[in-house]
Design a protein around this motif. Sequence first.
Motif, PDB file in Angstrom:
ATOM      1  N   ASP A 248      -9.603  -0.321  -6.164  1.00 13.74           N
ATOM      2  CA  ASP A 248      -8.745   0.784  -5.739  1.00 13.74           C
ATOM      3  C   ASP A 248      -8.854   1.927  -6.753  1.00 13.74           C
TER       4      ASP A 248
ATOM      5  N   TRP B  33      -3.516   3.252  -5.320  1.00 11.18           N
ATOM      6  CA  TRP B  33      -2.627   3.192  -4.150  1.00 11.18           C
ATOM      7  C   TRP B  33      -1.868   1.877  -4.039  1.00 11.18           C
ATOM      8  N   THR B  34      -2.462   0.788  -4.483  1.00  8.79           N
ATOM      9  CA  THR B  34      -1.870  -0.513  -4.213  1.00  8.79           C
ATOM     10  C   THR B  34      -0.860  -0.917  -5.283  1.00  8.79           C
TER      11      THR B  34
ATOM     12  N   PHE C  12      -7.900   4.905  -6.441  1.00  5.98           N
ATOM     13  CA  PHE C  12      -6.839   5.899  -6.267  1.00  5.98           C
ATOM     14  C   PHE C  12      -5.482   5.445  -6.827  1.00  5.98           C
TER      15      PHE C  12
ATOM     16  N   LYS D 286       5.545   6.130  -0.950  1.00  9.68           N
ATOM     17  CA  LYS D 286       5.412   7.226   0.012  1.00  9.68           C
ATOM     18  C   LYS D 286       6.274   6.978   1.251  1.00  9.68           C
TER      19      LYS D 286
ATOM     20  N   SER E 288      -4.154   9.220   3.188  1.00  7.87           N
ATOM     21  CA  SER E 288      -5.082   8.345   2.474  1.00  7.87           C
ATOM     22  C   SER E 288      -6.497   8.470   3.033  1.00  7.87           C
TER      23      SER E 288
ATOM     24  N   GLN F 174      -6.343  -2.390   0.570  1.00 11.69           N
ATOM     25  CA  GLN F 174      -4.983  -2.883   0.794  1.00 11.69           C
ATOM     26  C   GLN F 174      -4.835  -4.351   0.414  1.00 11.69           C
TER      27      GLN F 174
ATOM     28  N   PHE G 174       0.839  -1.191   0.000  1.00 16.31           N
ATOM     29  CA  PHE G 174       0.000   0.000   0.000  1.00 16.31           C
ATOM     30  C   PHE G 174       0.882   1.252   0.000  1.00 16.31           C
ATOM     31  N   ARG G 175       0.926   1.941  -1.125  1.00 11.25           N
ATOM     32  CA  ARG G 175       1.651   3.202  -1.302  1.00 11.25           C
ATOM     33  C   ARG G 175       3.102   3.126  -0.793  1.00 11.25           C
TER      34      ARG G 175
ATOM     35  N   THR H  25      -1.051   6.856   6.039  1.00 11.48           N
ATOM     36  CA  THR H  25      -2.451   6.494   6.274  1.00 11.48           C
ATOM     37  C   THR H  25      -3.294   7.747   6.484  1.00 11.48           C
TER      38      THR H  25
END
Length: 356
Positions: free
Chosen positions: A348, A352-353, A350, A91, A264, A342, A87-88, A261
């Motif tokens: 998803d 993100w994964t 966005f 970042k 997000s 996740q 997950f991201r 988090t």
Amino acid sequence: MSNLRIDVTLTTEKKPKPNADELGFGRIYTDHMFIMDYTEGKGWHDARIVPYQPVVLDPAAKILHYGQSVFEGLKAYLSENDDIMLFRPEKNMERLNRSSERVCIPAVEEEFALHALTELLKIEKEWIPKAQDTSLYIRPFIFATEPFLGLAPSKTYQFMITLSPVGAYYKEGMNPVKIAVEEEFVRAVPGGTGEAKTGGNYAASIIAQVNAERKGFSQVLWLDGKEKKYVEEVGSMNVFFKINGDIVTPALNGSILEGVTRRSIIDLLRSWDMTVTERSISFEEVYEAFQNGHLEEAFGTGTAAVISPIGEFGWKNERMVINEGKTGEISKKLYDTLTGIQKGEIKDPFGWTKKI
């Protein structure tokens, strides 16, 4: 990406895998780890995956005396199709380098660090637990190794990644936790290291945590270091309040950790057309909202706990029970949605994964 090669040495004695109910948090480690060295004038070198093992340090190593270190935390999950899901993660590597810059640690190449993590996860895939509310916790960290007692940045470092299968961070799981508002000690001040994930921040927080646990609380809510008035964060989480239907969270101010988090959750809430405000909020304002019946929910966000509902605050010898001590509707929806994304169980939208 760097053309550094990763040498791999596999263990000859694999550890037994624990049962899901034995996991807890951060006490069990997988068979292998990643290590890379840094030497001034040479840069990062000797990237390798090796059997999990103790760290050997000179007694004069700077980490032991001056605490020059940074770390990160993220998780891996298994999808229904048995894919490894992150997950991201980019970042976390970006934030690792921001933390490193603050304490004069040389940056790692983020793309190569993610590559190293991916290779380690492929080797340790069988360690990723599948039970509800479990995951494989990932701990990248960098520390100073030069044996020199002069107060200056180290000339040598090690970057490591270890993996730990985990259950819920709090023993309460998704049940609301009790949080003590800290009024004596402070965690960080403007201009300090509060926004960096460096070990010294957490060492400074332990005394307040111990005192809170003696009183029956799970964690500490930190107030600002100047006036001891404005809400900053919980020991292991950023914090949110639902007041009169709207969500409020403290604005980043240089002494609050910029949680992956946290960001997000803000984006997720806004995608649901909820009002989310990032601003300074005093605990007196929180208390007033509680007194007026407007404080509907409070929750923390972080990699370890994901979403942790807050059922009670302890402040000035008063117990503030929120939502009758029950998990709130928004907290539950956020937890289910984010963990679903996740693990690849929910679409998803966005991006993100990351699937391995």
